[in-house]
Design an enzyme around this catalytic site. Structure first.
Site, PDB file in Angstrom:
ATOM      1  N   ASP A 191      -2.539   3.827  -2.015  1.00  0.00           N
ATOM      2  CA  ASP A 191      -1.916   2.705  -2.932  1.00  0.00           C
ATOM      3  C   ASP A 191      -1.768   3.335  -4.354  1.00  0.00           C
ATOM      4  OD1 ASP A 191      -4.914   3.162  -3.055  1.00  0.00           O
ATOM      5  OD2 ASP A 191      -4.842   1.204  -4.270  1.00  0.00           O
ATOM      6  N   HIS A 192      -1.968   4.942  -4.552  1.00  0.00           N
ATOM      7  CA  HIS A 192      -1.755   5.347  -5.681  1.00  0.00           C
ATOM      8  C   HIS A 192      -0.491   6.694  -5.473  1.00  0.00           C
ATOM      9  CE1 HIS A 192      -4.714   3.787  -8.103  1.00  0.00           C
ATOM     10  NE2 HIS A 192      -5.340   3.332  -6.894  1.00  0.00           N
TER      11      HIS A 192
END
Length: 304
Positions: free
Chosen positions: A67-68
């Site tokens: 998610d990063h």
């Protein structure tokens, strides 16, 4: 003063929702733009925020959870389709270089620009980027894998030379830079005019700290002490403190305690769990401890 602002592109956590995008933001300082994290969908958020792709030359990845960083390969490809020629610098854990190589070779083999990886050590507080106006330090975090935050700090600025003093003493152009840096002025007649009379104080240097994903790290408070703006993850409310501990995340109250202990001026909380349809509970918990707390949201811009 020069522009120094943070554009929120995504402030959700691992599970996607229709309310929040995965983590990403752009730090704009003057005419330079720096990206922090690049979750899935980041390039669409750049479009929605009217941020020009070509101005982003440096990307800082806090850690290698999807998610990063899942948005990187798509954005790199889009940069190529747009005819980019300027190098793109990516600062991340050394594993990213290895993970991205095959993707770049397969999906982006005809890029007309270089993608340059800079390996960083998430366990150390050190300078990883520097130019004539700012420095970027890493901030060690406590997460399930190597993870670091980032501290953007303006370098000390030059004093302001007074227009009336320039006119009064007919100060030539070639002498003014030295005066702005603190020098006195000696007139052609030999008279010394003290710098304090010729100038006014420089604008204060500002700083922005990004801390996500992490358990609360009180030991980092001296590193971010007095920051003008702190973005700190607040994945959970206090009612989920046990889960926060187990997953190496922070609650909103814990983020606020860090802001208070570090003496920052303003706190922005983000990286919200998908379980919350409304983050007002998180904001209330933070504001009870640190009143100048604000909630992140896609499209919001925070001035440093």
């Amino acid at each position: 003063m020069e522009i120094f602002e943070v554009h929120i592109l995504g402030c959700g956590s691992a599970l996607p929702t229709t309310r929040h995008n995965a983590s990403s933001q752009v730090v704009r300082i003057g005419n330079k733009q720096f990206m922090i994290d690049c979750g899935e969908g980041t390039q669409l958020q750049l479009r929605r925020s009217h941020i020009h792709f070509s101005f982003i030359n440096h990307i800082f990845i806090s850690h290698l959870h999807g998610d990063h960083c899942f948005g990187l390969i798509g954005m790199i490809s889009t940069f190529g389709l747009l005819g980019r020629t300027a190098p793109l610098h990516i600062y991340a854990d050394k594993m990213l270089r290895k993970l991205m190589k095959e993707q770049l070779d397969f999906f982006c083999k005809e890029l007309k620009y270089q993608v340059i990886f800079h390996d960083i050590d998430a366990t150390k507080h050190q300078v990883i980027y520097e130019d004539n106006t700012i420095t970027v330090h890493t901030i060690p975090q406590k997460h399930r894998i190597p993870c670091c935050g980032f501290l953007f700090t303006e370098k000390p600025k030059k004093r302001h030379i007074r227009r009336d003093m320039i006119d009064a003493y007919n100060i030539p152009e070639y002498k003014r830079r030295g005066i702005k840096e603190g020098e006195d002025y000696i007139t052609p007649e030999g008279e010394t005019i003290p710098n304090a009379r010729l100038t006014t104080d420089a604008d204060p240097s500002r700083s922005y700290a990004y801390c996500s994903d992490t358990l609360p790290c009180p030991e980092n408070c001296p590193l971010i002490a007095g920051a003008d703006l702190l973005y700190h993850e607040a994945t959970f409310a206090t009612s989920e403190a046990t889960r926060a501990q187990a997953t190496f995340h922070s609650t909103a109250a814990q983020a606020a305690h860090i802001a208070a202990e570090a003496g920052v001026k303003k706190l922005v909380i983000g990286h919200f769990s998908s379980r919350y349809d409304d983050e007002s509970t998180l904001l209330a918990e933070a504001q009870e401890i640190f009143p100048n707390s604000h909630i992140a949201d896609e499209g919001k811009v925070f001035h440093v």
